[in-house]
Write an enzyme that holds these catalytic residues in place. Structure first.
Site, PDB file in Angstrom:
ATOM      1  CD  GLU A 125       3.817  -3.775  -5.203  1.00  0.00           C
ATOM      2  OE1 GLU A 125       3.876  -3.856  -4.091  1.00  0.00           O
ATOM      3  OE2 GLU A 125       3.448  -4.517  -6.028  1.00  0.00           O
ATOM      4  CG  MET A 132       4.717   0.653 -16.083  1.00  0.00           C
ATOM      5  SD  MET A 132       3.072   0.753 -16.855  1.00  0.00           S
ATOM      6  CE  MET A 132       3.528   0.754 -18.655  1.00  0.00           C
ATOM      7  CB  VAL A 134       1.522   3.671 -12.956  1.00  0.00           C
ATOM      8  CG1 VAL A 134       2.288   2.639 -13.783  1.00  0.00           C
ATOM      9  CG2 VAL A 134       0.127   3.092 -13.173  1.00  0.00           C
ATOM     10  CB  CYS A 135       6.612   3.232 -10.343  1.00  0.00           C
ATOM     11  SG  CYS A 135       6.444   1.760  -9.118  1.00  0.00           S
ATOM     12  CB  ALA A 136       9.754   0.476 -13.353  1.00  0.00           C
TER      13      ALA A 136
END
Length: 375
Positions: free
Chosen positions: A76, A100, A72-74
């Site tokens: 993609e 996110m 997971v990141c901000a």
């Protein structure tokens, strides 16, 4: 090995169904600690993306082989790159589509219960933000309460149910998320209701949501009754639906109570908040099921995915409803507060109709967890 996309909807089902998931979150530590994807059976490893640019060999022993691993990141991009590195090292791995940002936006509609004459009540759970919206359906008609800005979710759901949206309500002028209420009303021809004491600065037309107002939905005449309940805002209004449910807006939550400070008037409104929680609500039937406009922690979610609890149980269990000393109550709700919501002042301006940011800016305004509550 393979890299597989996982959608926010698929993650939501894992939360609701209490499935296991291992999350490798590659955002910076402060972002992770402030806000993450929560699940009862989720495990986590937070390693910032920039610490993985030289490879993932050091973290591979920390990744389980007996459950799904989701990177997971901000937004993609970083998670996809890390997922590809993990895959090249010999492991199947998932990445969160849209990051996110997509998690913050996703809504899961869940049926709360049946109403008189074949009616239904649905809760739209925004897991990533803690927002809760509602749709009351009865014989071809629908009413929506506290809609978030993703208006298509509600209009499409109404189409699926073959109902016309006739009434749209906001329990108060929201400060932590952008309302979709008046936009749904404009698109469907529905009547949009807003408490007038919260609407003194709005620049659009609305129908006053007054104490004691009763709106009937559908041929079976399901009643949606307004109950003035100030404290979170000076106009905050609750709803009694079909004599079974009380929609409390941001005044009362399952594990907490509303904060009175987001318009800068905490000292002025704390007395109203106590009056609502300790007198107005205590005059209601204890068997009413409380349906709030937000939740704060994952433990507030029931096994079926809803956020709901009997009012009488909250009187017994919710700390905010059991502070005997008025002075201690005042201290709790004015000095013992979590950080204020991201961009809450600008969000209030949007909800007044004074500014109209582009969609990307609206997304940035709303990033982060629910911060409407005091525990």
């Amino acid at each position: 090995m393979t890299v597989i996309k996982m959608t926010a909807a698929e993650v939501a089902r894992k939360v609701i169904e209490n499935k296991e998931l291992f999350i490798l979150d590659v955002r910076n530590k402060d972002a992770f600690e402030d806000w993450k994807i929560e699940g009862h059976s989720f495990d986590y490893l937070n390693i910032p993306y920039f610490d993985l640019l030289d490879g993932v060999d050091e973290i591979l022993p920390k990744l389980p082989t007996d459950k799904d691993v989701l990177v997971v990141c901000a937004k993609e991009g970083s998670s996809l790159m890390v997922a590809e590195m993990v895959s090249e090292a010999g492991s199947d791995v998932f990445y969160l589509e849209g990051g996110m940002k997509s998690w913050s936006s996703y809504l899961e509609p869940i049926k709360v219960g049946d109403l008189t004459g074949g009616g239904e009540l649905y809760q739209f759970v925004r897991l990533g933000k803690g927002c809760l919206s509602y749709m009351v359906i009865s014989e071809g008609e629908a009413a929506i309460i506290d809609a978030v800005r993703f208006t298509g979710v509600f209009t499409n759901f109404a189409k699926e149910k073959n109902v016309d949206i006739k009434n749209v309500f906001d329990t108060h002028l929201h400060a932590d998320h952008i309302s979709g209420g008046r936009h749904i009303a404009e698109a469907t021809g529905a009547t949009y209701y807003l408490p007038p004491k919260d609407a003194e600065e709005v620049v659009f037309n609305y129908t006053p949501l007054e104490d004691g107002l009763t709106v009937k939905i559908g041929a079976s005449q399901i009643e949606v009754g307004a109950l003035y309940s100030p404290g979170h805002t000076i106009g905050s209004t609750s709803f009694i639906v079909d004599g079974k449910y009380v929609l409390t807006g941001d005044i009362l939550f399952i594990d907490s109570i509303g904060r009175p400070d987001l318009a800068g008037l905490a000292e002025d409104w704390v007395g109203d908040l106590r009056e609502t929680l300790y007198r107005r609500y205590r005059e209601l039937a204890e068997d009413l099921i409380v349906l709030p406009a937000h939740f704060m922690i994952i433990d507030e979610i029931n096994e079926d995915g809803t956020v709901a609890k009997r009012l009488g149980d909250l009187f017994a269990e919710n700390h905010g409803l059991n502070i005997e000393s008025e002075e201690e109550f005042r201290h709790t709700v004015t000095e013992n507060l979590p950080p204020q919501p991201n961009a809450y002042e600008q969000i209030r301006q949007v909800n007044m109709g004074k500014i109209t940011p582009e969609n990307e800016e609206q997304t940035e305004m709303e990033i982060g967890p629910n911060r409407c509550a005091v525990r």
